[in-house]
Design a protein around this motif. Structure first.
Motif, short mmCIF file in Angstrom:
data_model
loop_
_atom_site.label_atom_id
_atom_site.label_comp_id
_atom_site.label_asym_id
_atom_site.label_seq_id
_atom_site.Cartn_x
_atom_site.Cartn_y
_atom_site.Cartn_z
N ASN A 88 0.83 -1.20 0.00
CA ASN A 88 0.00 0.00 0.00
C ASN A 88 0.87 1.25 0.00
O ASN A 88 1.83 1.36 0.77
N SER A 89 0.52 2.18 -0.88
CA SER A 89 1.28 3.43 -0.99
C SER A 89 0.34 4.61 -0.73
O SER A 89 -0.80 4.44 -0.32
N ILE A 90 0.81 5.82 -1.01
CA ILE A 90 -0.03 7.00 -0.81
C ILE A 90 -1.00 7.20 -1.97
O ILE A 90 -1.86 8.08 -1.91
N TYR A 91 -0.86 6.37 -3.02
CA TYR A 91 -1.77 6.45 -4.15
C TYR A 91 -2.57 5.15 -4.26
O TYR A 91 -2.67 4.40 -3.31
N HIS A 92 -3.13 4.89 -5.44
CA HIS A 92 -4.03 3.75 -5.60
C HIS A 92 -3.30 2.42 -5.64
O HIS A 92 -2.29 2.26 -6.33
N GLU A 93 -3.82 1.41 -4.92
CA GLU A 93 -3.52 0.00 -5.13
C GLU A 93 -4.85 -0.68 -5.42
O GLU A 93 -5.79 -0.54 -4.63
N GLY A 94 -4.90 -1.40 -6.51
CA GLY A 94 -6.20 -1.93 -6.92
C GLY A 94 -6.21 -3.44 -7.04
O GLY A 94 -5.53 -4.14 -6.30
N PRO A 95 -6.94 -3.96 -8.01
CA PRO A 95 -7.11 -5.40 -8.15
C PRO A 95 -5.78 -6.15 -8.21
O PRO A 95 -4.80 -5.64 -8.76
N VAL A 96 -5.78 -7.37 -7.66
CA VAL A 96 -4.56 -8.18 -7.57
C VAL A 96 -4.82 -9.58 -8.10
O VAL A 96 -5.97 -10.00 -8.26
N THR A 97 -3.73 -10.29 -8.33
CA THR A 97 -3.80 -11.72 -8.64
C THR A 97 -2.59 -12.38 -8.03
O THR A 97 -1.53 -11.76 -7.90
N PHE A 98 -2.73 -13.66 -7.66
CA PHE A 98 -1.65 -14.39 -7.02
C PHE A 98 -1.25 -15.59 -7.87
O PHE A 98 -2.07 -16.17 -8.59
N SER A 99 0.03 -15.96 -7.78
CA SER A 99 0.50 -17.16 -8.46
C SER A 99 -0.11 -18.40 -7.79
O SER A 99 -0.68 -18.32 -6.69
N LYS A 100 0.03 -19.54 -8.44
CA LYS A 100 -0.59 -20.77 -7.95
C LYS A 100 -0.12 -21.12 -6.54
O LYS A 100 -0.93 -21.50 -5.68
N ASN A 101 1.19 -21.00 -6.28
CA ASN A 101 1.69 -21.30 -4.93
C ASN A 101 1.66 -20.07 -4.02
O ASN A 101 2.14 -20.12 -2.89
N GLN A 102 1.11 -18.97 -4.55
CA GLN A 102 0.83 -17.75 -3.78
C GLN A 102 2.06 -17.10 -3.17
O GLN A 102 1.99 -16.44 -2.15
N ASP A 103 3.21 -17.28 -3.85
CA ASP A 103 4.41 -16.59 -3.40
C ASP A 103 4.73 -15.39 -4.27
O ASP A 103 5.74 -14.71 -4.05
N THR A 104 3.87 -15.11 -5.25
CA THR A 104 4.04 -13.94 -6.11
C THR A 104 2.70 -13.23 -6.25
O THR A 104 1.66 -13.86 -6.40
N ILE A 105 2.74 -11.91 -6.16
CA ILE A 105 1.54 -11.10 -6.34
C ILE A 105 1.78 -10.13 -7.50
O ILE A 105 2.88 -9.58 -7.64
N ILE A 106 0.79 -10.00 -8.36
CA ILE A 106 0.79 -8.96 -9.39
C ILE A 106 -0.40 -8.07 -9.09
O ILE A 106 -1.53 -8.56 -8.93
#
Length: 730
Positions: free
Chosen positions: A215-233
């Motif tokens: 989270n920053s001082i601007y927008h953080e929006g929709p996310v997706t996670f890798s299959k093993n959930q160790d990476t977020i985009i």
């Protein structure tokens, strides 16, 4: 003099008022150009009171109300802009936007008429005709309304909450909830806080910030996670390393960022922008496919089909093992439209869910479903009400192909705030009816194999009236195999959009003409006794279809055959541990017009067998291969070709009135001649050997030392094949 002074006063007041009017308009325009809508609106509305015919102000307000989802006020403004006050031509985009505002307000008949006008103005845009036609048949949107249960998620608040994502056993989502901050945290567009990522347990009311690293001082929006959930985009304002990037127009776009989970520090690290980003356009709403090799996202990059389009990028690895994302590919006109297509999600079967306002729906953004195909996706399907409403419905996620999940929507909210809803779908009931195509008589107890996409086939039987109830998932495709004795199998496939139109699935079976039956017999080639429990493989060469069946204790088997087909019948297993080699039978039903029964007898050759070959004849004291002998040897060639691991010993026995030495030589000549014939047909020398036994192995011996009769000599003069035990099993 007093009159002159009064006129001068009024003049100065008018000039002052005019100057104030101009200043207010400039200030409102400045707010408008900086997307500071909440400040621009009240000024524009005050200006309208003084200048109620200002098309310029109405257009700016219409655009603002469109962007903040105030459809009531947007309708008011577009109604003025499309009003026929003079002969000036109405710009097409105003017709389209007015129709969209009307549909979002649930005024479908009126919206249809304005979509029709838009179609006439811009015939090349498919939206005019598509929406106008759809609103003439509104019942299709409500047909499955009883199939869904929708409830507001406990953790959804009075703020904007939307775009949930699964992470472990919790839900991550975007929200503009008010938060304490020492730095700027208000978004001018809505006068709300900037979006941050939050996390909640599905059953809890409370939600907490997901990560102070993300989270920053601007927008953080929709996310997706890798299959093993160790990476977020995730989506973020184009803000990185404390620098806010802007386009040439001075606009801060949205970009995609990636971070890695550090299990030791229990935090997200290595936050980096994706190479796909560009300061000149937005990339947002990421969605990874199940294996993580494809990244779907929305973008307004140049060259698209409309406002926002969906793209896919493939994960590639170079020779050094470094991974990167390939240049994005537009999903094309099968998915994208001239409108906005966004908020993608890919379920565990690879199907695509996304939101669009360019395909006929109930208003605003609607969620659509597109089935994964070998190449691309199927035509998008609108699940209808209450999955979708006249409001914005988007950001759907599911773990089970649409049977349950979460949905974002601003339904029920006066001010357009988004909420997250849980949604559960019940199966839809259909009735299947099987009947004779000619007589229309029901066919009771018919076998129906139902194959649901992604599930094991289920077999049911129609009842005594030829009917049976089935339940289907509206978001899956189904295949039906309907089979009844003496009828041709019927295979049907229904995709969701076809099933939606049906209440009863009617299956008309065609009576096979003629009835063709196979009734075979499996026996030992040595003693003609039945082979019990053998497995037979029947190959339909025409349909490239194999079917297995077992013979009974008497070596018998039967099956109905298909017309105009060539069959190959072979014994696959015999139920015994003894090595064996079966013969293969070929038969054809081509050209047969009457009921017929085929009764093949299939011999099986076992290791250790000694089989007397019939019709092996020679002229007196000769070893030439006669036509009838060649025909019999051809059967042996066929057997050995069908069983390439089979080796045999060909034995010849010769009895004459001459000496034993002569009979031995004659037998060897005859054995050699037969073997040479077999080898001439392509059987290798190592697979067949010739041995002459002369009169050393008589079948019938002369009683009391007397001479044998001619008939006894004929029985002992014979040709045999012997299958040794040291060859491989079939």
């Amino acid at each position: 003099m007093k009159v002159i002074l009064l006129l001068i006063c009024l003049l100065f007041c008018a000039v002052g008022s005019s100057r104030d009017f101009v200043m207010k308009k400039k200030r409102a325009n400045r707010y408008y150009s900086h997307f500071d809508f909440h400040r621009a609106i009240p000024i524009y509305e005050k200006i309208l009171k003084k200048d109620p015919q200002s098309a310029e102000i109405y257009e700016k307000l219409a655009n603002i109300y469109d962007r903040i989802n105030d459809s009531q006020n947007a309708e008011r403004c577009y109604a003025f802009l499309t009003g026929e006050k003079d002969n000036t031509e109405i710009r097409p985009f105003l017709l389209l936007n007015y129709a969209r505002a009307l549909s979002r307000n649930g005024k479908y008949p009126l919206a249809a008429s304005w979509y029709k006008r838009y179609q006439e103005a811009v015939p090349e845009d498919p939206r005019g005709a598509a929406f106008s036609d759809a609103y003439q048949n509104m019942e299709l949107f409500y047909k499955d309304s009883a199939c869904y249960t929708i409830q507001k998620a406990p953790f959804s608040s009075d703020a904007d909450d939307f775009s949930p994502a699964y992470f472990q056993n919790i839900i991550v989502f975007s929200s503009d909830r008010t938060k304490f901050s020492m730095v700027r945290s208000t978004y001018n567009w809505t006068k709300s806080s900037y979006l941050d990522l939050y996390v909640a347990n599905p059953e809890d009311k409370e939600a907490n910030p997901f990560s102070n690293k993300l989270n920053s001082i601007y927008h953080e929006g929709p996310v997706t996670f890798s299959k093993n959930q160790d990476t977020i985009i995730f989506t973020r304002s184009n803000y990185f390393n404390s620098r806010l990037h802007k386009s040439k127009e001075g606009i801060n776009k949205l970009s995609l960022f990636e971070a890695i989970w550090d299990s030791k520090s229990k935090t997200w690290i290595n936050i980096q922008p994706l190479s796909l980003n560009d300061d000149q356009y937005s990339n947002e709403h990421p969605a990874l496919c199940p294996d993580g090799t494809e990244l779907y996202f929305a973008s307004d990059k140049p060259g698209g089909m409309g406002g926002m389009d969906l793209y896919v990028s493939h994960h590639i690895t170079d020779s050094q093992g470094t991974g990167s994302w390939s240049p994005p590919i537009n999903l094309g006109p099968g998915i994208n439209t001239p409108g906005n297509d966004m908020f993608p999600f890919v379920d565990h079967q690879g199907n695509l869910w996304y939101a669009s306002n360019g395909i006929p729906g109930l208003g605003g953004l609607d969620v659509f479903f597109a089935c994964k195909l070998m190449e691309g996706f199927s035509k998008p399907i609108n699940p209808g009400y209450p999955f979708n409403t006249r409001f914005d419905d988007f950001g759907f996620i599911t773990l089970d192909a649409g049977e349950s999940g979460y949905l974002s929507s601003d339904r029920y909210n006066s001010f357009g705030n988004d909420d997250i809803f849980s949604i559960k779908q019940s199966l839809r009931h259909h009735n299947i009816w099987v009947f004779d195509e000619k007589t229309k008589k029901s066919l009771p107890f018919t076998r129906i194999v139902v194959s649901e996409e992604g599930a094991e086939p289920v077999t049911i039987l129609s009842n005594s009236k030829g009917r049976e109830d089935i339940k289907v998932n509206p978001f899956k495709s189904y295949r039906f195999l309907v089979a009844n004795k003496n009828y041709k199998d019927s295979r049907l496939e229904f995709r969701r959009e076809k099933l939606q139109e049906l209440d009863t699935i009617k299956v008309a079976l065609v009576r096979e003409a003629p009835l063709l039956m196979l009734k075979g017999f499996i026996f030992s080639a040595t003693d003609n006794k039945p082979v019990q429990g053998a497995t037979i493989v029947l190959r339909n060469k025409f349909r490239s279809f194999n079917e297995e069946l077992k013979c009974d204790a008497n070596g018998l088997f039967q099956l109905e055959l298909q017309p105009e087909s060539d069959y190959q019948i072979k014994v696959a297993k015999t139920g015994t541990k003894i090595k064996c080699w079966p013969a293969t039978i070929n038969l054809s039903t081509k050209g047969i017009r009457k009921d017929s029964t085929f009764t093949p007898s299939i011999p099986v050759y076992f290791a250790g067998d000694v089989i007397v070959m019939k019709n092996i004849n020679y002229k007196l004291d000769r070893w030439d291969i006669l036509p009838e002998t060649a025909k019999e040897l051809d059967h042996l060639v066929l057997l050995m070709n069908e069983n390439p691991e089979l080796s045999v010993e060909l034995r010849s026995h010769a009895i004459s009135t001459d000496s034993k030495k002569y009979n031995m030589e004659l037998a060897q000549y005859r054995a050699d001649a037969a073997v040479n014939y077999v080898r001439s047909k392509g059987i290798t020398a190592g697979r067949i050997v010739a041995i002459g036994y002369g009169e050393t192995q008589l079948i019938t011996k002369s009683p009391n030392g007397f001479d044998r009769s001619p008939d006894q000599n004929r029985q002992s003069s014979r040709t045999e094949i012997f299958i040794p035990n040291n060859v491989k099993k079939m």
